[in-house]
Design a protein around this motif. Structure first.
Motif, PDB file in Angstrom:
ATOM      1  N   TYR A  99       0.838  -1.199   0.000  1.00  0.00           N
ATOM      2  CA  TYR A  99       0.000   0.000   0.000  1.00  0.00           C
ATOM      3  C   TYR A  99       0.875   1.252   0.000  1.00  0.00           C
ATOM      4  O   TYR A  99       0.624   2.202  -0.747  1.00  0.00           O
ATOM      5  CB  TYR A  99      -0.917  -0.012   1.217  1.00  0.00           C
ATOM      6  CG  TYR A  99      -1.870   1.159   1.283  1.00  0.00           C
ATOM      7  CD1 TYR A  99      -3.123   1.088   0.681  1.00  0.00           C
ATOM      8  CD2 TYR A  99      -1.514   2.334   1.939  1.00  0.00           C
ATOM      9  CE1 TYR A  99      -3.998   2.159   0.737  1.00  0.00           C
ATOM     10  CE2 TYR A  99      -2.383   3.405   1.994  1.00  0.00           C
ATOM     11  CZ  TYR A  99      -3.621   3.315   1.397  1.00  0.00           C
ATOM     12  OH  TYR A  99      -4.481   4.382   1.447  1.00  0.00           O
TER      13      TYR A  99
ATOM     14  N   PHE B 101       0.791   4.020  -2.892  1.00  0.00           N
ATOM     15  CA  PHE B 101       0.268   5.305  -2.418  1.00  0.00           C
ATOM     16  C   PHE B 101       1.295   6.404  -2.665  1.00  0.00           C
ATOM     17  O   PHE B 101       0.957   7.504  -3.117  1.00  0.00           O
ATOM     18  CB  PHE B 101      -0.071   5.215  -0.928  1.00  0.00           C
ATOM     19  CG  PHE B 101      -0.885   6.371  -0.415  1.00  0.00           C
ATOM     20  CD1 PHE B 101      -2.269   6.311  -0.407  1.00  0.00           C
ATOM     21  CD2 PHE B 101      -0.265   7.515   0.075  1.00  0.00           C
ATOM     22  CE1 PHE B 101      -3.027   7.374   0.068  1.00  0.00           C
ATOM     23  CE2 PHE B 101      -1.008   8.584   0.547  1.00  0.00           C
ATOM     24  CZ  PHE B 101      -2.396   8.516   0.545  1.00  0.00           C
TER      25      PHE B 101
ATOM     26  N   ASP C 171      -6.634   7.086  -1.854  1.00  0.00           N
ATOM     27  CA  ASP C 171      -7.062   5.771  -1.374  1.00  0.00           C
ATOM     28  C   ASP C 171      -8.093   5.122  -2.303  1.00  0.00           C
ATOM     29  O   ASP C 171      -7.903   3.972  -2.726  1.00  0.00           O
ATOM     30  CB  ASP C 171      -7.609   5.888   0.049  1.00  0.00           C
ATOM     31  CG  ASP C 171      -7.888   4.531   0.664  1.00  0.00           C
ATOM     32  OD1 ASP C 171      -6.927   3.771   0.897  1.00  0.00           O
ATOM     33  OD2 ASP C 171      -9.067   4.219   0.906  1.00  0.00           O
TER      34      ASP C 171
END
Length: 222
Positions: free
Chosen positions: A127, A131, A150
């Motif tokens: 993630y 991100f 997100d």
């Protein structure tokens, strides 16, 4: 990193390596935690303490892409949009290098219900990488400034997992995965792009469309 943390990381590495070797030898993820522990040279409780379940070990294997960050670090000079698609290309290259192994892993991973799968695949490391990559693209003006990263990341994950499912089911070949994933990413990112970068992403979109039509002419003709 303390000695205790180093020892823990070393045991994790041994367990992942043991699971990889056993799966490659047997072609099956149905191995026991006892077999993994024995191959890794650790106690039976250690894999449970460090991972919690065999499922978590399978996901760790999917993430244990050696040399990925080293390869990706060489792309820092390219533009923000190109970095995203190059990251996809590097990721898919690992699947193409050892398709039997990774198809076995994805077959096991996709047996979980969607909530579990999403939770497992969204590890802090994975993630954080994506991100950050999307954040850089937004900061450099490629993505809309007010865009929340997100939900964008979850949309891209949906594209990736769908391609993996199609591969596992035999709907596409390993040679087609990159074009499918990149085409889906381009569709999503085009809607998130600033006017300055929209044309560049559209150009990529049309390029991946041509790739798909070349790879599957019979489907297009039908």
């Amino acid at each position: 990193m303390s000695r205790r943390e180093e020892a823990k990381a070393e045991r994790r590495h041994r367990i992942i390596a043991a699971a990889r070797d056993l799966i490659k030898e047997t072609g099956d993820t149905g191995l026991s935690m006892r077999a993994i522990a024995a191959r890794a040279g650790v106690s039976l409780t250690t894999p449970y303490n460090l991972f919690g379940s065999k499922r978590a070990i399978v996901i760790a294997l999917l993430e244990d892409v050696r040399e990925f960050h080293e390869r990706f670090s060489q792309l820092r000079s390219v533009g923000p949009v190109d970095r995203i698609f190059q990251a996809v290309s590097i990721t898919i290259a690992y699947l193409a290098d050892d398709p039997d192994f990774y198809r076995t892993l994805w077959t096991e991973a996709l047996r979980f219900d969607s909530k579990e799968l999403r939770g497992e695949l969204q590890s802090p490391q994975r993630y954080g990488f994506w991100f950050s990559l999307l954040g850089e693209a937004r900061n450099e003006g490629a993505l809309l400034p007010g865009l929340e990263l997100d939900p964008l990341l979850h949309a891209l994950d949906g594209v990736y997992v769908a391609a993996m499912l199609a591969w596992v089911l035999g709907a596409i070949d390993v040679q087609e995965i990159e074009a499918h994933v990149s085409y889906g990413y381009a569709l999503v990112l085009r809607g998130a792009a600033t006017p300055e970068y929209s044309a560049a992403i559209e150009e990529k979109l049309m390029g991946y469309q041509r790739d798909l039509m070349t790879l599957r002419p019979a489907v297009v003709a039908a």
